[in-house]
Enzyme design. Structure first.
Site, PDB file in Angstrom:
ATOM      1  N   GLN A  19      -9.713 -45.750 -66.885  1.00 47.66           N
ATOM      2  CA  GLN A  19     -10.904 -45.672 -66.370  1.00 47.66           C
ATOM      3  C   GLN A  19     -11.858 -46.679 -66.560  1.00 47.66           C
ATOM      4  OE1 GLN A  19     -13.873 -42.340 -67.952  1.00 47.66           O
ATOM      5  NE2 GLN A  19     -13.005 -41.260 -66.553  1.00 47.66           N
ATOM      6  N   ASP A  67     -10.570 -36.777 -68.429  1.00 44.89           N
ATOM      7  CA  ASP A  67     -11.897 -37.177 -68.393  1.00 44.89           C
ATOM      8  C   ASP A  67     -12.560 -36.839 -69.800  1.00 44.89           C
ATOM      9  OD1 ASP A  67     -13.620 -38.815 -66.968  1.00 44.89           O
ATOM     10  OD2 ASP A  67     -14.971 -37.179 -66.369  1.00 44.89           O
ATOM     11  N   SER A  76     -18.862 -42.140 -65.006  1.00 45.56           N
ATOM     12  CA  SER A  76     -17.525 -42.731 -64.369  1.00 45.56           C
ATOM     13  C   SER A  76     -17.697 -43.226 -63.154  1.00 45.56           C
ATOM     14  CB  SER A  76     -16.411 -41.632 -64.515  1.00 45.56           C
ATOM     15  OG  SER A  76     -16.286 -40.757 -65.948  1.00 45.56           O
TER      16      SER A  76
END
Length: 359
Positions: A351, A279, A301
């Site tokens: 993502q 991440d 996110s």
């Protein structure tokens, strides 16, 4: 449930005899410093100017935790079993520290803990294969409970669904697949990008020190904030301009990263640790085409997916190749690939997140 799983922790309780746990933090990784960080700047005549700023954080939080300095990810991924007859697969994560500047948990920490909880519910020999994660609410300081549903136990594959709950809210849902190793002669993969090796590059800490020695006028404050280094994970950008972001760049990035402290041999631990690190630097790739993008956008996110193709070690250098194919309508989308130093494709990532202009 595999009660001997090394990721299951006996308890998530404070221990007053523990030593203070001090960390310096790389911005965005949400690992807190509890000391004063010295920031030094060179004036035009070459004399050193002390521009020290206090970065004291809540060290009392770490006094209560049984954690060795420099090993936060190992602490982060430990699970406490809350098993009872009604809910056999419920686990409590170790308390999350929330940096005062961010106010919410770093998404990678939630991903790592959710994957670790799922690992605790499968038999030995089942390896984390893929996950598809949705962020629903922000995580706050303290423990999070992870309720794991068994969807399927097959001969090769196992499937789980993880619900992360805190303060009466579901903050994350994750679909997780596990797989046993198979011998299959047919395979192919893309070619690893040709780039400098980590030994030829400077760490983020060194790069920011380098920038702080220059006369940056209004950018000086931004680089002071970046000069916060996490000793748990080391990052070395291939192109330092993707760190500075002072000019428009193509939406792609290459970054070497690794855990600085050597870990054990448990493959699922390394995959959960790499999932945590995945991440980092991901969504910010979307805004590279915008000068000073970190000051101009709000990023958060929405979902995060990952597929593991080969065995991986989080304490070896991994090349994180990220790129963004789309941004618009308040969202951005990016994909990534994680490569070992010898050119093996270890994992793929995707993502999507909120990308909203502040100006």
């Amino acid at each position: 449930m595999n009660t001997m799983n090394p990721m299951i922790r006996r308890a998530c309780l404070p221990n007053k005899n523990n030593k203070v746990f001090d960390f310096l933090m790389y911005s965005g990784f949400a690992i807190p410093p509890s000391v004063d960080l010295p920031f030094k700047q060179l004036s035009n005549d070459g004399k050193e100017i002390n521009i020290s700023r206090s970065k004291k954080m809540d060290s009392q939080f770490f006094k209560q935790q049984d954690v060795r300095s420099g090993n936060y990810i190992d602490f982060l991924l430990k699970m406490t079993s809350l098993r009872d007859k009604q809910q056999p697969n419920v686990f409590r994560g170790t308390p999350l520290y929330i940096n005062k500047n961010s106010k919410v948990a770093f998404g990678g920490c939630l991903i790592g803990q959710a994957a670790s909880a799922a690992v605790c519910s499968v038999p030995q020999g089942q390896l984390l294969h893929s996950f598809h994660n949705s962020f629903l609410n922000a995580g706050r300081q303290g423990c999070i409970d992870y309720r794991v549903e068994t969807v399927r136990n097959g001969r090769i594959y196992c499937n789980r669904i993880v619900h992360a709950e805190q303060n009466g809210k579901t903050i994350l849902n994750m679909q997780v697949s596990f797989k046993k190793d198979e011998a299959e002669p047919f395979q192919h993969q893309r070619t690893m990008p040709d780039c400098k090796k980590p030994e030829e590059l400077l760490s983020i800490e060194k790069l920011i020190e380098k920038k702080l020695s220059e006369d940056l006028s209004e950018e000086q404050d931004m680089f002071k904030d970046l000069h916060i280094t996490d000793p748990v994970v080391e990052f070395r950008p291939v192109d330092e301009e993707t760190l500075y972001r002072l000019k428009p760049l193509p939406p792609k990035s290459l970054l070497w990263m690794r855990i600085t402290e050597k870990q054990g041999e448990d493959e699922n631990f390394h995959r959960c640790a790499v999932a945590t690190m995945s991440d980092c630097n991901m969504l910010s790739t979307v805004i590279l085409p915008k000068e000073n993008g970190l000051k101009r956008f709000r990023l958060a996110s929405l979902n995060h997916s990952m597929w593991f193709h080969n065995n991986v070690r989080a304490d070896d250098w991994l090349l994180y190749e990220t790129e963004s194919s789309y941004a618009g309508g308040g969202v951005g989308f990016c994909t990534g690939r994680l490569w070992t130093q010898d050119g093996v494709l270890a994992a793929s990532v995707s993502q999507e997140g909120v990308v909203r202009s502040l100006l």
